[in-house]
Design an enzyme around this catalytic site. Structure first.
Site, mmCIF file in Angstrom:
data_model
loop_
_atom_site.group_PDB
_atom_site.id
_atom_site.type_symbol
_atom_site.label_atom_id
_atom_site.label_comp_id
_atom_site.label_asym_id
_atom_site.label_seq_id
_atom_site.Cartn_x
_atom_site.Cartn_y
_atom_site.Cartn_z
ATOM 1 N N ASP A 65 36.854 54.532 42.028
ATOM 2 C CA ASP A 65 37.002 54.324 40.594
ATOM 3 C C ASP A 65 38.458 54.611 40.274
ATOM 4 O O ASP A 65 39.003 55.640 40.676
ATOM 5 C CB ASP A 65 36.070 55.237 39.803
ATOM 6 C CG ASP A 65 35.977 54.793 38.352
ATOM 7 O OD1 ASP A 65 35.934 53.577 38.096
ATOM 8 O OD2 ASP A 65 35.967 55.655 37.450
ATOM 9 N N SER A 66 39.087 53.652 39.590
ATOM 10 C CA SER A 66 40.527 53.757 39.374
ATOM 11 C C SER A 66 40.861 53.583 37.912
ATOM 12 O O SER A 66 40.046 53.092 37.128
ATOM 13 C CB SER A 66 41.250 52.648 40.151
ATOM 14 O OG SER A 66 40.767 52.578 41.454
ATOM 15 N N PHE A 140 45.703 42.305 41.395
ATOM 16 C CA PHE A 140 44.691 42.096 40.361
ATOM 17 C C PHE A 140 44.934 43.084 39.222
ATOM 18 O O PHE A 140 45.809 43.941 39.301
ATOM 19 C CB PHE A 140 43.281 42.276 40.957
ATOM 20 C CG PHE A 140 43.000 43.685 41.439
ATOM 21 C CD1 PHE A 140 42.364 44.601 40.625
ATOM 22 C CD2 PHE A 140 43.384 44.094 42.703
ATOM 23 C CE1 PHE A 140 42.115 45.897 41.054
ATOM 24 C CE2 PHE A 140 43.132 45.389 43.158
ATOM 25 C CZ PHE A 140 42.489 46.284 42.319
HETATM 26 P P1 IMP Z 1 37.663 50.134 38.253
HETATM 27 O O1 IMP Z 1 38.072 51.122 39.290
HETATM 28 O O2 IMP Z 1 37.110 48.902 38.885
HETATM 29 O O3 IMP Z 1 36.770 50.740 37.198
HETATM 30 O O4 IMP Z 1 39.011 49.653 37.578
HETATM 31 C C1 IMP Z 1 39.374 49.938 36.253
HETATM 32 C C2 IMP Z 1 40.373 48.942 35.760
HETATM 33 O O5 IMP Z 1 41.633 49.228 36.312
HETATM 34 C C3 IMP Z 1 40.048 47.480 36.074
HETATM 35 O O6 IMP Z 1 40.374 46.682 34.958
HETATM 36 C C4 IMP Z 1 40.942 47.166 37.223
HETATM 37 O O7 IMP Z 1 41.331 45.803 37.210
HETATM 38 C C5 IMP Z 1 42.126 48.091 36.980
HETATM 39 N N1 IMP Z 1 42.649 48.495 38.271
HETATM 40 C C6 IMP Z 1 42.052 49.292 39.197
HETATM 41 N N2 IMP Z 1 42.821 49.397 40.288
HETATM 42 C C7 IMP Z 1 43.917 48.641 40.053
HETATM 43 C C8 IMP Z 1 45.046 48.319 40.842
HETATM 44 O O8 IMP Z 1 45.213 48.712 42.008
HETATM 45 N N3 IMP Z 1 45.947 47.527 40.255
HETATM 46 C C9 IMP Z 1 45.819 47.027 38.996
HETATM 47 N N4 IMP Z 1 44.761 47.289 38.234
HETATM 48 C C10 IMP Z 1 43.817 48.084 38.763
#
Ligand code: IMP
Length: 182
Positions: A65-66, A140
């Site tokens: 989760d990011s 992305f």
């Molecule tokens: P999740 O980890 O899929 O919940 O990501 C949360 C949001 O942060 C999403 O809109 C992803 O596209 C964005 N995101 C997560 N990791 C990255 C990355 O490495 N680069 C750019 N955007 C990111």
């Protein structure tokens, strides 16, 4: 060794597969997404998601989760990054930041692994800044507007290997790989 990575995001799959290929671990996609609980902590989302997926699949698996944490916005969008990206995209974030200075931001990635012995959860971060216009077509999400500290290119202008060498996800999964080898 083979490990499942539960994600619907092909960009994440590519980055994590490449990171692990270097250490002889094959990453296979598990196309199931866990419900994200409401909390301000990425780690809580990951710990809860790991248990939820383990109950359903009972195979060794990983998730991440990011989020993007923008300093002048008090770390927003943070755990709401996915929601904000869907609603506004990079263009919307750039609009919100018109005339805003300084533009420091940080990406954080919380990566987790679970098997019959329990969980391993680690976090990787990368500091950088939000630039004024989108640049690059790779990667992305917020990649076209984020330039890591001491770099000139956005993540969207880098190869997967370059991004992995300095990114929040590259660092988190590097730490995870170290722990799995212990
Ligand atoms: P999740 O980890 O899929 O919940 O990501 C949360 C949001 O942060 C999403 O809109 C992803 O596209 C964005 N995101 C997560 N990791 C990255 C990355 O490495 N680069 C750019 N955007 C990111």
């Amino acid at each position: 060794m083979k490990i499942y990575f539960a994600t619907g995001n092909p960009g994440k799959l590519k980055e994590v597969s490449e990171k692990f290929a270097g250490i002889g671990i094959e990453v296979m996609q598990l196309e199931d997404e866990y419900p994200e609980i409401q909390t301000s902590q990425l780690e809580e989302v990951v710990r809860w998601g790991l248990d939820w997926l383990w109950e359903r699949h009972k195979v060794p698996l990983m998730i991440d989760d990011s989020g993007l944490f923008i300093k002048v916005f008090d770390a927003f969008p943070g755990v709401y990054s996915a929601y904000v990206f869907k609603a506004l995209g990079c263009e919307g974030v750039l609009k919100l930041m018109e005339g805003v200075d300084p533009r420091q931001a940080e990406f954080r990635c919380c990566a987790g692994y679970i098997d019959g012995n329990g969980q391993v959860v680690v976090t990787g971060t990368v500091k950088g800044r939000i630039i004024h216009e989108m640049q690059g077509t790779g990667g992305f999400g917020y990649d076209p507007i984020f330039v890591p500290q001491d770099q000139k290119k956005t993540f969207a202008q880098m190869t997967v290997e370059e991004k992995n060498s300095m990114s929040h996800r590259g660092r988190a999964f590097g730490l995870l790989a170290d722990k799995l080898r212990e």
